[in-house]
Design an enzyme around this catalytic site. Structure first.
Site, mmCIF file in Angstrom:
data_model
loop_
_atom_site.group_PDB
_atom_site.id
_atom_site.type_symbol
_atom_site.label_atom_id
_atom_site.label_comp_id
_atom_site.label_asym_id
_atom_site.label_seq_id
_atom_site.Cartn_x
_atom_site.Cartn_y
_atom_site.Cartn_z
ATOM 1 N N HIS A 16 -16.894 75.431 -10.504
ATOM 2 C CA HIS A 16 -16.962 74.658 -11.861
ATOM 3 C C HIS A 16 -18.247 75.605 -12.584
ATOM 4 C CE1 HIS A 16 -15.158 70.861 -9.802
ATOM 5 N NE2 HIS A 16 -14.094 71.485 -10.431
ATOM 6 N N LYS A 40 -7.628 56.599 -10.419
ATOM 7 C CA LYS A 40 -7.911 57.492 -9.202
ATOM 8 C C LYS A 40 -9.056 56.741 -8.443
ATOM 9 C CE LYS A 40 -6.895 62.154 -10.890
ATOM 10 N NZ LYS A 40 -7.494 63.519 -11.156
ATOM 11 N N ARG A 89 -7.297 78.756 -9.940
ATOM 12 C CA ARG A 89 -7.579 79.767 -8.813
ATOM 13 C C ARG A 89 -6.309 80.267 -8.309
ATOM 14 N NH1 ARG A 89 -10.026 74.088 -6.881
ATOM 15 N NH2 ARG A 89 -8.203 73.536 -8.193
ATOM 16 N N SER A 127 -13.028 70.713 -4.915
ATOM 17 C CA SER A 127 -13.915 69.433 -4.722
ATOM 18 C C SER A 127 -13.180 68.627 -3.328
ATOM 19 C CB SER A 127 -13.856 68.374 -5.570
ATOM 20 O OG SER A 127 -14.263 69.199 -6.903
HETATM 21 P P1 ADP Z 1 -8.942 67.804 -11.808
HETATM 22 O O1 ADP Z 1 -9.309 67.619 -13.326
HETATM 23 O O2 ADP Z 1 -7.683 68.416 -11.745
HETATM 24 O O3 ADP Z 1 -9.247 66.654 -11.154
HETATM 25 P P2 ADP Z 1 -11.199 69.268 -11.041
HETATM 26 O O4 ADP Z 1 -12.194 68.256 -11.481
HETATM 27 O O5 ADP Z 1 -11.260 69.471 -9.550
HETATM 28 O O6 ADP Z 1 -9.846 69.136 -11.439
HETATM 29 O O7 ADP Z 1 -11.542 70.414 -11.777
HETATM 30 C C1 ADP Z 1 -11.556 70.614 -13.222
HETATM 31 C C2 ADP Z 1 -11.182 71.933 -13.668
HETATM 32 O O8 ADP Z 1 -11.935 73.103 -13.010
HETATM 33 C C3 ADP Z 1 -9.605 72.360 -13.351
HETATM 34 O O9 ADP Z 1 -9.243 73.178 -14.480
HETATM 35 C C4 ADP Z 1 -9.699 73.108 -12.175
HETATM 36 O O10 ADP Z 1 -8.514 74.065 -11.988
HETATM 37 C C5 ADP Z 1 -11.137 73.868 -12.262
HETATM 38 N N1 ADP Z 1 -11.623 74.512 -11.017
HETATM 39 C C6 ADP Z 1 -11.612 73.737 -9.918
HETATM 40 N N2 ADP Z 1 -12.265 74.486 -8.879
HETATM 41 C C7 ADP Z 1 -12.254 75.715 -9.414
HETATM 42 C C8 ADP Z 1 -12.809 77.039 -8.998
HETATM 43 N N3 ADP Z 1 -13.254 76.976 -7.623
HETATM 44 N N4 ADP Z 1 -12.639 77.855 -9.666
HETATM 45 C C9 ADP Z 1 -12.196 77.928 -10.968
HETATM 46 N N5 ADP Z 1 -11.935 76.738 -11.509
HETATM 47 C C10 ADP Z 1 -11.653 75.725 -10.831
#
Ligand code: ADP
Length: 157
Positions: A16, A40, A89, A127
């Protein structure tokens, strides 16, 4: 130009942080939107997630952090933001994110979703995996910033 980066960030990872740095260097202003969805189950409360995120971006003057407990498109409209950043990813992320972006376009045709591909070193970081690893006291070095590693350690102790 102002953009939003919405997500659960439960917890924020180095993946992130990488997207945030890169997006903040492209756009004039970046708003990180911490999603609070009552359906959630999160490990960290929205206050904890926002607190960690604020600490992680405190040196980036054009980045701000906020919590949203409604629809992201409504938040964007209210704040006059037309761009949404999502990280990718791989193809699995893409097929999910593509559907979400189509839904968002249906809800508000004025919103554009911009996808940023991950840098290779963050490819495997998500995560959910981080939480599992932390619950087994695995080594999180390089996967999450030190303050997040500490918060995870405290949570599972
Ligand atoms: P969500 O909103 O689906 O619960 P997350 O909070 O895990 O997802 O992630 C927020 C955003 O960051 C999403 O667009 C996710 O694809 C992206 N993201 C998460 N981990 C990575 C990573 N390692 N590299 C690039 N983008 C990521």
């Amino acid at each position: 130009m102002k953009a939003a980066f919405p997500g659960s960030f439960d917890p924020p990872t180095s993946g992130h942080v990488n997207i945030i740095r890169r997006a903040a260097s492209i756009f004039d202003e970046l708003v990180i939107v911490i999603a609070e969805n009552r359906q959630k189950k999160y490990l960290f409360s929205s206050e904890e997630r926002a607190g960690m995120m604020k600490e992680l971006v405190k040196d980036q003057k054009n980045v701000s952090v906020t919590v949203c407990d409604g629809l992201i498109v409504d938040f964007l409209k209210k704040n006059d933001i037309k761009l949404m950043i999502r990280g990718l990813r791989g193809v699995e992320d893409f097929s999910y994110e593509f559907e979400v972006s189509m839904m968002n376009k249906t809800l508000d045709p004025g919103i554009e979703t911009i996808f940023m591909t991950t840098d290779p070193e963050y490819f495997v970081i998500r995560s959910s995996t981080i939480k599992e690893l932390a619950s087994f006291k695995g080594d999180l070095h390089g996967m999450v910033p030190p303050l997040v590693a500490k918060a995870l350690k405290d949570k599972y102790n």
